[in-house]
Design a protein around this motif. Structure first.
Motif, PDB file in Angstrom:
ATOM      1  N   THR A  76       0.859  -1.195   0.000  1.00 62.41           N
ATOM      2  CA  THR A  76       0.000   0.000   0.000  1.00 62.41           C
ATOM      3  C   THR A  76       0.891   1.239   0.000  1.00 62.41           C
ATOM      4  OG1 THR A  76      -0.164  -0.159   2.426  1.00 62.41           O
ATOM      5  CG2 THR A  76      -1.931  -1.159   1.116  1.00 62.41           C
ATOM      6  N   LEU A  77       1.342   1.668   1.175  1.00 68.11           N
ATOM      7  CA  LEU A  77       2.211   2.841   1.235  1.00 68.11           C
ATOM      8  C   LEU A  77       3.547   2.574   0.553  1.00 68.11           C
ATOM      9  CD1 LEU A  77       1.579   4.065   4.894  1.00 68.11           C
ATOM     10  CD2 LEU A  77       0.441   4.755   2.787  1.00 68.11           C
ATOM     11  N   GLY A  78       3.988   1.323   0.528  1.00 65.17           N
ATOM     12  CA  GLY A  78       5.255   0.998  -0.105  1.00 65.17           C
ATOM     13  C   GLY A  78       5.259   1.216  -1.604  1.00 65.17           C
ATOM     14  N   ILE A  86       6.214  -2.698  10.897  1.00 69.13           N
ATOM     15  CA  ILE A  86       6.302  -1.845   9.708  1.00 69.13           C
ATOM     16  C   ILE A  86       6.546  -2.743   8.494  1.00 69.13           C
ATOM     17  CG2 ILE A  86       7.495   0.081   8.629  1.00 69.13           C
ATOM     18  CD1 ILE A  86       5.983   0.794  11.165  1.00 69.13           C
ATOM     19  N   PRO A  87       5.760  -2.628   7.424  1.00 67.44           N
ATOM     20  CA  PRO A  87       5.958  -3.506   6.255  1.00 67.44           C
ATOM     21  C   PRO A  87       7.366  -3.366   5.678  1.00 67.44           C
ATOM     22  CG  PRO A  87       3.860  -2.353   6.107  1.00 67.44           C
ATOM     23  CD  PRO A  87       4.592  -1.730   7.250  1.00 67.44           C
ATOM     24  N   SER A  88       7.903  -4.489   5.209  1.00 68.01           N
ATOM     25  CA  SER A  88       9.254  -4.480   4.648  1.00 68.01           C
ATOM     26  C   SER A  88       9.328  -3.711   3.327  1.00 68.01           C
ATOM     27  CB  SER A  88       9.741  -5.922   4.438  1.00 68.01           C
ATOM     28  OG  SER A  88       8.873  -6.615   3.546  1.00 68.01           O
ATOM     29  N   ASP A  89       8.171  -3.519   2.647  1.00 61.26           N
ATOM     30  CA  ASP A  89       8.227  -2.809   1.369  1.00 61.26           C
ATOM     31  C   ASP A  89       8.405  -1.298   1.544  1.00 61.26           C
ATOM     32  OD1 ASP A  89       5.742  -2.095   2.287  1.00 61.26           O
ATOM     33  OD2 ASP A  89       4.613  -3.052   0.679  1.00 61.26           O
ATOM     34  N   PHE A  90       8.580  -0.825   2.798  1.00 60.22           N
ATOM     35  CA  PHE A  90       8.962   0.568   2.997  1.00 60.22           C
ATOM     36  C   PHE A  90      10.334   0.843   2.383  1.00 60.22           C
ATOM     37  CE2 PHE A  90       6.525   3.090   6.366  1.00 60.22           C
ATOM     38  CZ  PHE A  90       5.312   2.570   5.954  1.00 60.22           C
ATOM     39  N   SER A  91      11.093  -0.219   2.121  1.00 65.16           N
ATOM     40  CA  SER A  91      12.409  -0.048   1.493  1.00 65.16           C
ATOM     41  C   SER A  91      12.295   0.514   0.077  1.00 65.16           C
ATOM     42  CB  SER A  91      13.152  -1.387   1.466  1.00 65.16           C
ATOM     43  OG  SER A  91      12.413  -2.356   0.728  1.00 65.16           O
ATOM     44  N   ASN A  92      11.097   0.465  -0.506  1.00 64.53           N
ATOM     45  CA  ASN A  92      10.895   1.036  -1.839  1.00 64.53           C
ATOM     46  C   ASN A  92      10.826   2.562  -1.816  1.00 64.53           C
ATOM     47  OD1 ASN A  92      10.737  -1.581  -2.881  1.00 64.53           O
ATOM     48  ND2 ASN A  92       8.520  -1.673  -2.575  1.00 64.53           N
ATOM     49  N   PHE A  94       3.086   0.464  17.287  1.00 63.08           N
ATOM     50  CA  PHE A  94       3.891  -0.422  16.451  1.00 63.08           C
ATOM     51  C   PHE A  94       4.756  -1.328  17.327  1.00 63.08           C
ATOM     52  CE2 PHE A  94       3.291   3.139  13.367  1.00 63.08           C
ATOM     53  CZ  PHE A  94       2.609   2.403  12.406  1.00 63.08           C
ATOM     54  N   SER A  95       5.035  -2.542  16.861  1.00 64.96           N
ATOM     55  CA  SER A  95       5.814  -3.507  17.619  1.00 64.96           C
ATOM     56  C   SER A  95       6.834  -4.175  16.697  1.00 64.96           C
ATOM     57  CB  SER A  95       4.894  -4.557  18.256  1.00 64.96           C
ATOM     58  OG  SER A  95       4.150  -5.237  17.252  1.00 64.96           O
ATOM     59  N   GLY A  96       7.540  -5.158  17.249  1.00 59.65           N
ATOM     60  CA  GLY A  96       8.577  -5.853  16.494  1.00 59.65           C
ATOM     61  C   GLY A  96       9.918  -5.177  16.648  1.00 59.65           C
ATOM     62  N   GLY A  97      10.910  -5.665  15.904  1.00 62.72           N
ATOM     63  CA  GLY A  97      12.246  -5.096  15.962  1.00 62.72           C
ATOM     64  C   GLY A  97      12.340  -3.785  15.212  1.00 62.72           C
ATOM     65  N   PHE A  98      13.558  -3.232  15.214  1.00 63.20           N
ATOM     66  CA  PHE A  98      13.798  -1.998  14.471  1.00 63.20           C
ATOM     67  C   PHE A  98      13.392  -2.223  13.009  1.00 63.20           C
ATOM     68  CE2 PHE A  98      15.992   1.414  12.418  1.00 63.20           C
ATOM     69  CZ  PHE A  98      16.066   2.413  13.374  1.00 63.20           C
ATOM     70  N   PRO A  99      12.560  -1.358  12.408  1.00 62.98           N
ATOM     71  CA  PRO A  99      11.991  -1.626  11.078  1.00 62.98           C
ATOM     72  C   PRO A  99      13.072  -1.891  10.029  1.00 62.98           C
ATOM     73  CG  PRO A  99      10.934   0.276  12.097  1.00 62.98           C
ATOM     74  CD  PRO A  99      12.093  -0.069  12.970  1.00 62.98           C
ATOM     75  N   ALA A 100      13.090  -3.121   9.523  1.00 62.73           N
ATOM     76  CA  ALA A 100      14.091  -3.484   8.523  1.00 62.73           C
ATOM     77  C   ALA A 100      13.860  -2.753   7.217  1.00 62.73           C
ATOM     78  CB  ALA A 100      14.068  -5.000   8.292  1.00 62.73           C
ATOM     79  N   GLY A 101      12.612  -2.396   6.922  1.00 61.08           N
ATOM     80  CA  GLY A 101      12.336  -1.681   5.685  1.00 61.08           C
ATOM     81  C   GLY A 101      12.767  -0.231   5.717  1.00 61.08           C
ATOM     82  N   VAL A 102      13.131   0.280   6.914  1.00 61.16           N
ATOM     83  CA  VAL A 102      13.525   1.676   7.033  1.00 61.16           C
ATOM     84  C   VAL A 102      15.041   1.842   6.906  1.00 61.16           C
ATOM     85  CG1 VAL A 102      13.496   3.675   8.587  1.00 61.16           C
ATOM     86  CG2 VAL A 102      11.500   2.198   8.424  1.00 61.16           C
ATOM     87  N   THR A 103      15.805   0.841   7.338  1.00 65.73           N
ATOM     88  CA  THR A 103      17.267   0.979   7.373  1.00 65.73           C
ATOM     89  C   THR A 103      17.899   1.258   6.004  1.00 65.73           C
ATOM     90  OG1 THR A 103      17.408  -1.457   7.335  1.00 65.73           O
ATOM     91  CG2 THR A 103      17.562  -0.358   9.464  1.00 65.73           C
ATOM     92  N   PRO A 104      17.345   0.780   4.859  1.00 59.79           N
ATOM     93  CA  PRO A 104      17.999   1.115   3.574  1.00 59.79           C
ATOM     94  C   PRO A 104      17.748   2.540   3.091  1.00 59.79           C
ATOM     95  CG  PRO A 104      16.721  -0.942   3.426  1.00 59.79           C
ATOM     96  CD  PRO A 104      16.292  -0.232   4.656  1.00 59.79           C
ATOM     97  N   LEU A 105      16.917   3.320   3.779  1.00 65.38           N
ATOM     98  CA  LEU A 105      16.537   4.647   3.282  1.00 65.38           C
ATOM     99  C   LEU A 105      17.649   5.649   3.593  1.00 65.38           C
ATOM    100  CD1 LEU A 105      12.786   4.622   4.386  1.00 65.38           C
ATOM    101  CD2 LEU A 105      13.825   3.760   2.271  1.00 65.38           C
ATOM    102  N   ALA A 106      18.596   5.780   2.678  1.00 62.08           N
ATOM    103  CA  ALA A 106      19.805   6.570   2.919  1.00 62.08           C
ATOM    104  C   ALA A 106      19.559   8.078   2.856  1.00 62.08           C
ATOM    105  CB  ALA A 106      20.889   6.187   1.907  1.00 62.08           C
ATOM    106  N   ARG A 107      18.395   8.524   2.338  1.00 63.78           N
ATOM    107  CA  ARG A 107      18.125   9.960   2.226  1.00 63.78           C
ATOM    108  C   ARG A 107      17.414  10.536   3.451  1.00 63.78           C
ATOM    109  NH1 ARG A 107      18.148  12.185  -3.095  1.00 63.78           N
ATOM    110  NH2 ARG A 107      18.871  10.682  -4.654  1.00 63.78           N
TER     111      ARG A 107
END
Length: 397
Positions: A39-41, A60-66, A80-93
């Motif tokens: 959706t948001l991804g 947080i959905p993993s497709d946030f990496s898009n 929100f729960s779970g570990g540190f959002p893996a979909g957020v870590t690739p967002l270098a900007r």
């Protein structure tokens, strides 16, 4: 309403030609439940996303990496729960990230060091654990209070106030109280503490007798030490008269030993057993290691006892840069430097999936250390005997 443009909806801003969504702001909109994937991804041109102060939950959905163009992400005051959002870590900007007041758990990944443009990071009021990584030096606003973090605070974060780290009982170092030294000085026993009593300046007869006996004993001890030194010197002279060809020191601790024309070794190791000043304060790393710290970094690290065995005590050491290793402090191990290095060579060659690899060692006359990698999943003993902590870890998997 399919007849109206998405760009006219509340909270949505599009680019100039109305072809893509650049901003999505829905703070306090009463949104409930998890964010569905795909959706948001799919908003690949999104620059700003604000969903703060709702009742959103789940991971947080993993497709946030898009969302590779995303610069500001505000998810605070949700569930929100779970570990540190893996979909957020690739967002270098990213320049601003707010995950505060949620139910996030687990460690903060070292991948956040890749956020070189980050100026604001807010992680307070969660359940993050483990050490703090060295985050971007461009940070202007930072808060990690009320979590379960531990270890020493990295140097580039020590410029923030103590309020930014409050509520983390395991954190230490500036601006918080300093970390305990890795090897604490022993507490003096009561027998070594001499009480001070005010007495008369005149010595009694018993005191004079004790002083005389002590002087005689001191003289005898001095003569005994002199005799031992002479005997040792004679042995050394006898050994020098019958030299043996030097043997190379194998393994990771090998050193070149120059030999003169007479075939005798000129290395200080053969005479002092490796106690020369030039060999002090040096860690010897095995082949294949990836660490770049030295003994001084290890001594400044915060540590906790993992367990005690028949040959020494194991410590979990967290260095200032966030690196975690296990240090085994060997006790009552009386060997020469060559013998110790030969044993370390054998340990350094061990390669097995079920054996934690050794990375470095240290030898001196008073201290012998063995450094290995840290495994966060627990010890073999706990897994075999089923401690409550490891049973819970296996259940979470």
């Amino acid at each position: 309403n399919n007849k109206s443009s998405v760009c006219s909806w509340v909270g949505i801003e599009c680019d100039a030609d109305q072809s893509s969504v650049h901003s999505l702001r829905l703070p306090g909109a009463g949104l409930v439940g998890p964010i569905p994937p795909q959706t948001l991804g799919r908003l690949s041109q999104l620059r700003v996303l604000s969903l703060r102060s709702n009742r959103l939950s789940g991971e947080i959905p993993s497709d946030f990496s898009n969302l590779t163009l995303l610069r500001s992400l505000y998810l605070q005051n949700n569930a929100f729960s779970g570990g540190f959002p893996a979909g957020v870590t690739p967002l270098a900007r990213l320049t601003r990230l707010d995950l505060s007041s949620n139910n996030f758990t687990g460690p903060i990944p070292f991948a956040v060091n890749n956020w070189t443009r980050l100026t604001g990071l807010f992680l307070e009021n969660n359940a993050f654990s483990g050490p703090l990584p060295s985050i971007s030096a461009k940070l202007v606003d930072f808060n990690a209070s009320n979590n379960r973090l531990n270890g020493s605070i990295p140097r580039n974060l020590q410029r923030f106030s103590a309020a930014a780290f409050a509520g983390n009982l395991g954190l230490c170092g500036g601006p918080l109280p300093p970390c305990n030294p890795f090897f604490p000085s022993p507490t003096p026993s009561p027998s070594t503490i001499q009480p001070i009593h005010k007495k008369s300046k005149k010595l009694s007869t018993a005191a004079i007798v004790l002083i005389s006996v002590g002087a005689v004993l001191a003289l005898l001890i001095l003569l005994l030490l002199l005799f031992c030194c002479l005997r040792r010197k004679q042995r050394q002279q006898q050994q020098q008269q019958s030299p043996k060809p030097p043997k190379p020191v194998p393994g990771a601790a090998a050193r070149s030993v120059p030999v003169d024309a007479a075939g005798t070794s000129s290395s200080k190791d053969d005479i002092t057993g490796g106690s020369a000043d030039v060999e002090r304060n040096k860690l010897v790393f095995f082949d294949g290691g990836v660490y770049s710290f030295d003994l001084e970094d290890l001594l400044r690290a915060s540590a906790e006892v993992l367990g005690k065995g028949s040959v020494g005590t194991s410590y979990k050491a967290v260095l200032e840069d966030g690196t975690t290793v296990v240090v085994k402090r060997l006790k009552d191990v009386v060997v020469t430097k060559k013998e110790f290095e030969m044993q370390m060579e054998v340990l350094g060659k061990v390669r097995h999936d079920n054996v934690v690899p050794f990375r470095a060692f240290y030898f001196s006359r008073d201290e012998k250390l063995l450094v290995s990698e840290y495994v966060a999943a627990g010890s073999l003993s706990a897994l075999l005997h089923g401690s409550p902590v490891n049973l819970r870890l296996r259940g979470n998997r």
